[in-house]
Design a protein around this motif. Structure first.
Motif, PDB file in Angstrom:
ATOM      1  N   HIS A   1      47.572  44.927   2.772  1.00 38.74           N
ATOM      2  CA  HIS A   1      46.718  45.131   3.948  1.00 38.74           C
ATOM      3  C   HIS A   1      46.366  46.597   4.177  1.00 38.74           C
ATOM      4  O   HIS A   1      45.342  46.905   4.808  1.00 38.74           O
ATOM      5  CB  HIS A   1      47.402  44.586   5.209  1.00 38.74           C
ATOM      6  CG  HIS A   1      47.961  43.211   5.069  1.00 38.74           C
ATOM      7  ND1 HIS A   1      47.409  42.239   4.260  1.00 38.74           N
ATOM      8  CD2 HIS A   1      49.063  42.632   5.649  1.00 38.74           C
ATOM      9  CE1 HIS A   1      48.124  41.138   4.346  1.00 38.74           C
ATOM     10  NE2 HIS A   1      49.132  41.343   5.169  1.00 38.74           N
TER      11      HIS A   1
ATOM     12  N   PRO B   1      42.136  41.356   4.619  1.00 36.94           N
ATOM     13  CA  PRO B   1      41.947  42.540   5.477  1.00 36.94           C
ATOM     14  C   PRO B   1      42.196  43.819   4.686  1.00 36.94           C
ATOM     15  O   PRO B   1      42.946  43.815   3.709  1.00 36.94           O
ATOM     16  CB  PRO B   1      42.997  42.355   6.575  1.00 36.94           C
ATOM     17  CG  PRO B   1      44.050  41.515   5.952  1.00 36.94           C
ATOM     18  CD  PRO B   1      43.334  40.593   4.996  1.00 36.94           C
TER      19      PRO B   1
ATOM     20  N   TRP C   1      42.905  47.675   5.987  1.00 36.82           N
ATOM     21  CA  TRP C   1      43.021  48.575   7.144  1.00 36.82           C
ATOM     22  C   TRP C   1      42.597  50.002   6.843  1.00 36.82           C
ATOM     23  O   TRP C   1      42.474  50.811   7.764  1.00 36.82           O
ATOM     24  CB  TRP C   1      44.460  48.547   7.677  1.00 36.82           C
ATOM     25  CG  TRP C   1      44.858  47.212   8.236  1.00 36.82           C
ATOM     26  CD1 TRP C   1      44.032  46.246   8.744  1.00 36.82           C
ATOM     27  CD2 TRP C   1      46.184  46.697   8.362  1.00 36.82           C
ATOM     28  NE1 TRP C   1      44.756  45.162   9.167  1.00 36.82           N
ATOM     29  CE2 TRP C   1      46.082  45.407   8.957  1.00 36.82           C
ATOM     30  CE3 TRP C   1      47.460  47.186   8.032  1.00 36.82           C
ATOM     31  CZ2 TRP C   1      47.209  44.616   9.211  1.00 36.82           C
ATOM     32  CZ3 TRP C   1      48.568  46.395   8.296  1.00 36.82           C
ATOM     33  CH2 TRP C   1      48.448  45.129   8.886  1.00 36.82           C
TER      34      TRP C   1
ATOM     35  N   TYR D   1      36.319  47.750   8.033  1.00 32.43           N
ATOM     36  CA  TYR D   1      37.234  46.805   8.679  1.00 32.43           C
ATOM     37  C   TYR D   1      37.829  47.428   9.942  1.00 32.43           C
ATOM     38  O   TYR D   1      37.708  46.879  11.034  1.00 32.43           O
ATOM     39  CB  TYR D   1      38.345  46.366   7.713  1.00 32.43           C
ATOM     40  CG  TYR D   1      39.129  45.201   8.255  1.00 32.43           C
ATOM     41  CD1 TYR D   1      38.652  43.892   8.097  1.00 32.43           C
ATOM     42  CD2 TYR D   1      40.319  45.377   8.949  1.00 32.43           C
ATOM     43  CE1 TYR D   1      39.343  42.805   8.614  1.00 32.43           C
ATOM     44  CE2 TYR D   1      41.012  44.300   9.475  1.00 32.43           C
ATOM     45  CZ  TYR D   1      40.527  43.013   9.300  1.00 32.43           C
ATOM     46  OH  TYR D   1      41.205  41.943   9.834  1.00 32.43           O
ATOM     47  N   TRP D   2      38.470  48.572   9.783  1.00 31.62           N
ATOM     48  CA  TRP D   2      38.906  49.366  10.948  1.00 31.62           C
ATOM     49  C   TRP D   2      37.942  50.548  11.083  1.00 31.62           C
ATOM     50  O   TRP D   2      38.078  51.560  10.399  1.00 31.62           O
ATOM     51  CB  TRP D   2      40.335  49.859  10.742  1.00 31.62           C
ATOM     52  CG  TRP D   2      41.397  48.894  11.185  1.00 31.62           C
ATOM     53  CD1 TRP D   2      41.231  47.654  11.721  1.00 31.62           C
ATOM     54  CD2 TRP D   2      42.819  49.119  11.116  1.00 31.62           C
ATOM     55  NE1 TRP D   2      42.449  47.084  11.998  1.00 31.62           N
ATOM     56  CE2 TRP D   2      43.438  47.950  11.641  1.00 31.62           C
ATOM     57  CE3 TRP D   2      43.621  50.164  10.677  1.00 31.62           C
ATOM     58  CZ2 TRP D   2      44.831  47.817  11.710  1.00 31.62           C
ATOM     59  CZ3 TRP D   2      45.000  50.037  10.744  1.00 31.62           C
ATOM     60  CH2 TRP D   2      45.597  48.872  11.268  1.00 31.62           C
TER      61      TRP D   2
ATOM     62  N   ARG E   1      46.024  43.619  13.997  1.00 31.63           N
ATOM     63  CA  ARG E   1      45.702  43.345  12.595  1.00 31.63           C
ATOM     64  C   ARG E   1      44.232  43.024  12.344  1.00 31.63           C
ATOM     65  O   ARG E   1      43.756  43.099  11.208  1.00 31.63           O
ATOM     66  CB  ARG E   1      46.548  42.171  12.102  1.00 31.63           C
ATOM     67  CG  ARG E   1      46.201  40.840  12.735  1.00 31.63           C
ATOM     68  CD  ARG E   1      47.179  39.744  12.381  1.00 31.63           C
ATOM     69  NE  ARG E   1      48.488  40.010  12.953  1.00 31.63           N
ATOM     70  CZ  ARG E   1      49.574  39.282  12.685  1.00 31.63           C
ATOM     71  NH1 ARG E   1      49.506  38.265  11.864  1.00 31.63           N
ATOM     72  NH2 ARG E   1      50.730  39.583  13.253  1.00 31.63           N
ATOM     73  N   ASN E   2      43.511  42.622  13.394  1.00 31.70           N
ATOM     74  CA  ASN E   2      42.120  42.207  13.229  1.00 31.70           C
ATOM     75  C   ASN E   2      41.192  43.401  13.038  1.00 31.70           C
ATOM     76  O   ASN E   2      41.560  44.544  13.301  1.00 31.70           O
ATOM     77  CB  ASN E   2      41.677  41.407  14.454  1.00 31.70           C
ATOM     78  CG  ASN E   2      42.484  40.133  14.616  1.00 31.70           C
ATOM     79  OD1 ASN E   2      42.416  39.249  13.775  1.00 31.70           O
ATOM     80  ND2 ASN E   2      43.252  40.054  15.690  1.00 31.70           N
ATOM     81  N   ASN E   3      39.954  43.128  12.591  1.00 37.93           N
ATOM     82  CA  ASN E   3      38.973  44.203  12.575  1.00 37.93           C
ATOM     83  C   ASN E   3      38.744  44.655  14.030  1.00 37.93           C
ATOM     84  O   ASN E   3      38.956  43.882  14.966  1.00 37.93           O
ATOM     85  CB  ASN E   3      37.674  43.750  11.920  1.00 37.93           C
ATOM     86  CG  ASN E   3      36.814  42.918  12.838  1.00 37.93           C
ATOM     87  OD1 ASN E   3      37.210  41.824  13.238  1.00 37.93           O
ATOM     88  ND2 ASN E   3      35.639  43.429  13.183  1.00 37.93           N
TER      89      ASN E   3
ATOM     90  N   GLY F   1      46.434  37.339   4.263  1.00 39.35           N
ATOM     91  CA  GLY F   1      45.768  37.799   5.477  1.00 39.35           C
ATOM     92  C   GLY F   1      44.975  36.675   6.105  1.00 39.35           C
ATOM     93  O   GLY F   1      43.755  36.762   6.286  1.00 39.35           O
TER      94      GLY F   1
ATOM     95  N   VAL G   1      41.863  36.573   8.614  1.00 40.51           N
ATOM     96  CA  VAL G   1      40.483  36.834   8.178  1.00 40.51           C
ATOM     97  C   VAL G   1      39.926  35.509   7.678  1.00 40.51           C
ATOM     98  O   VAL G   1      40.184  35.090   6.549  1.00 40.51           O
ATOM     99  CB  VAL G   1      40.441  37.923   7.093  1.00 40.51           C
ATOM    100  CG1 VAL G   1      39.021  38.112   6.579  1.00 40.51           C
ATOM    101  CG2 VAL G   1      40.970  39.237   7.662  1.00 40.51           C
TER     102      VAL G   1
ATOM    103  N   GLN H   1      35.702  36.315  11.550  1.00 46.31           N
ATOM    104  CA  GLN H   1      35.968  37.242  10.435  1.00 46.31           C
ATOM    105  C   GLN H   1      35.765  36.501   9.108  1.00 46.31           C
ATOM    106  O   GLN H   1      36.657  36.448   8.258  1.00 46.31           O
ATOM    107  CB  GLN H   1      37.379  37.818  10.537  1.00 46.31           C
ATOM    108  CG  GLN H   1      37.607  38.661  11.775  1.00 46.31           C
ATOM    109  CD  GLN H   1      38.990  39.302  11.784  1.00 46.31           C
ATOM    110  OE1 GLN H   1      39.229  40.309  11.116  1.00 46.31           O
ATOM    111  NE2 GLN H   1      39.905  38.725  12.547  1.00 46.31           N
TER     112      GLN H   1
END
Length: 484
Positions: free
Chosen positions: A132, A182, A184, A189-190, A199-201, A240, A243, A265
């Protein structure tokens, strides 16, 4: 379950304690009974072959090995992650991303890894090409954030995944590529414009479709690299599970306790799978927890399902307490692993055992020792594991049953307590041997005396076997079953 991990950092940081508990972290995937069988003939054939293998190795290796901490998750701001409260989150992320300059595994020896797996009786591999945190363990052209771009770049084996896959192929393994959906580290994404709360976008995809489309293309391209430039691949193991298309979020996903954003996502797995299978016909796609045509087998994590299942699955479990390398980790005994393998196979699954190489590229000595001990048992008892399928009555106390349908041989696998001496006899109910058949101790080939009273079978252990004084994790008996 993760125990407390001691985070060793540079002089800029003091020791930090990261407390991670499986029941609160929400990143342990449970088991579902929802399953959709594949229709592609080549996929079905590959799946049948995979079900014959029974025992595999999953390798987690990345930046997190350098300080010896939990893989990637320290970057995530969720309430189950505790970092040093005297350091800002931004400083922590800069430190973590900066580990790229310190990751130089000069003693990387994938052939030694593959030999250790072969010695243990393992038959397939899943290697973490990207976790991740976004750090690629292959020479991706989509990003400079990879093992091939740091201090290891000048090493002949800098394209790590290529050499791992090649080494395990030479030992006859099926090959799986773990890939985190995902990422990061990716600004798609981030997005650096916003904080990264979980953890999500971290942006509304509905309002920023261009940015998400860039991430979808980035993901497609990286998986495309793995599918086209790294030889024959049998499994694309996608991690992940948050997503996913929002319409697939169900009670199972909600039970993880992770936040669910208001947008989807969706990275278009159908297009990814079509591209991947064009390059790798029959490829198994394992989109974990996203039930449907792209979850060709299921992957309960750090646990064994309570009951026998009639669809393809594997329990992914760690050899030590952690997926990746953590100094002074506590390793399971060979007997514990063998007992888990026996239970998993009797319930219809495979066991995928997690190993974490050290930052210098070698396996921990205790891991190698445990794999060798497991292999000693597998070499003489593997017929009861490989190429077997479930029996209707698979368990009676400490005795489990498997069946080779080709040879019409049933196996009774008797789990012994650690440091337990040989019993004088073993008994089980059900799974009666056919009249006149011999019952063979698989380890020696010796025929054992046996009797049948009602539905109870009693097998007498011969004096010659007891005389050896060996401490075995399990005894295995082979016989022709009575007609059921």
């Amino acid at each position: 379950m993760y125990r407390s991990l001691l985070l060793n950092v540079t002089s800029f940081f003091i020791f930090q304690l990261i407390m991670v508990t499986a029941y609160s972290q929400g990143n342990i995937h449970p088991q579902s009974t929802q399953y959709e069988w594949p229709t592609d003939k080549l996929v079905k054939e590959k799946l049948e072959k995979w079900q014959d293998q029974k025992f595999g190795m999953i390798i987690h290796w990345g930046l997190y090995a350098v300080p010896g901490i939990i893989e990637s998750w320290a970057l995530c701001s969720e309430d189950w992650i505790n970092r040093d409260s005297t350091k800002s989150y931004d400083d922590f992320k800069k430190w973590y991303w900066g580990l790229q300059k310190d990751f130089n595994p000069a003693h990387f020896d994938p052939d030694a890894w593959a030999r250790a797996g072969k010695e243990a009786g393992m038959r397939y591999l899943v290697f973490t090409t990207k976790h991740h945190d976004g750090f690629a363990m292959f020479d991706t052209k989509q990003s400079d954030f990879s093992i091939a771009k740091g201090p290891f770049a000048g090493n002949p084996k800098a394209d790590v995944a290529k050499y791992v896959f090649d080494a395990f192929r030479k030992q006859g393994f099926m090959i799986g590529a773990y890939f985190s959906k995902p990422d990061w580290h990716s600004e798609y994404y981030w997005w650096p414009k916003y904080a990264t709360p979980n953890r999500n976008n971290n942006y509304d995809i509905k309002k920023n479709p261009w940015r998400w489309n860039q991430f979808k293309q980035y993901t497609y391209n990286q998986i495309g690299e793995l599918m086209h430039h790294y030889g024959s691949i049998d499994i694309l193991w996608l991690d992940g599970g948050w997503v996913r298309p929002r319409e697939t979020v169900n009670e199972e996903v909600l039970s993880w306790g992770a936040p669910i954003p208001d947008w989807s996502q969706d990275i278009d797995i159908p297009s990814i799978a079509a591209m991947a299978r064009q390059a790798q016909p029959g490829l198994l796609v394992v989109d974990r927890t996203v039930h449907g045509p792209y979850e060709n087998y299921q992957t309960p994590e750090q646990r064994i399902p309570a009951k026998q299942l009639d669809h393809p699955w594997e329990s992914c479990m760690t050899l030590a307490n952690n997926w990746g390398y953590v100094p002074n980790d506590r390793f399971k005994s060979a007997a514990q692993v063998i007992h888990s393998l026996i239970e998993v196979v009797a319930k219809g699954g495979n066991l995928l055992l997690g190993i974490g190489p050290k930052p210098d590229g070698t396996l921990p000595a205790m891991a190698v020792e445990r794999l060798a001990e497991i292999g000693q048992w597998m070499r003489v008892n593997g017929d009861a594991i490989y190429n077997t399928r479930i029996t209707p009555n698979y368990n009676d106390g400490a005795v489990y049953f498997t069946q080779n349908n080709t040879t019409n041989t049933r196996y009774a696998l008797v789990c012994l307590k650690e440091n337990e001496s040989f019993p004088s006899a073993v008994t089980w109910h059900g799974n009666a041997p056919a009249k006149g058949t011999s019952i063979r101790l698989l380890q020696t080939g010796e025929k054992m005396a046996w009797t049948q009273e009602g539905d109870q079978t009693t097998v007498k252990i011969s004096a010659s076997v007891k005389k050896t004084g060996e401490q075995l994790p399990a005894l295995v008996f082979a016989f022709t079953p009575a007609h059921e």
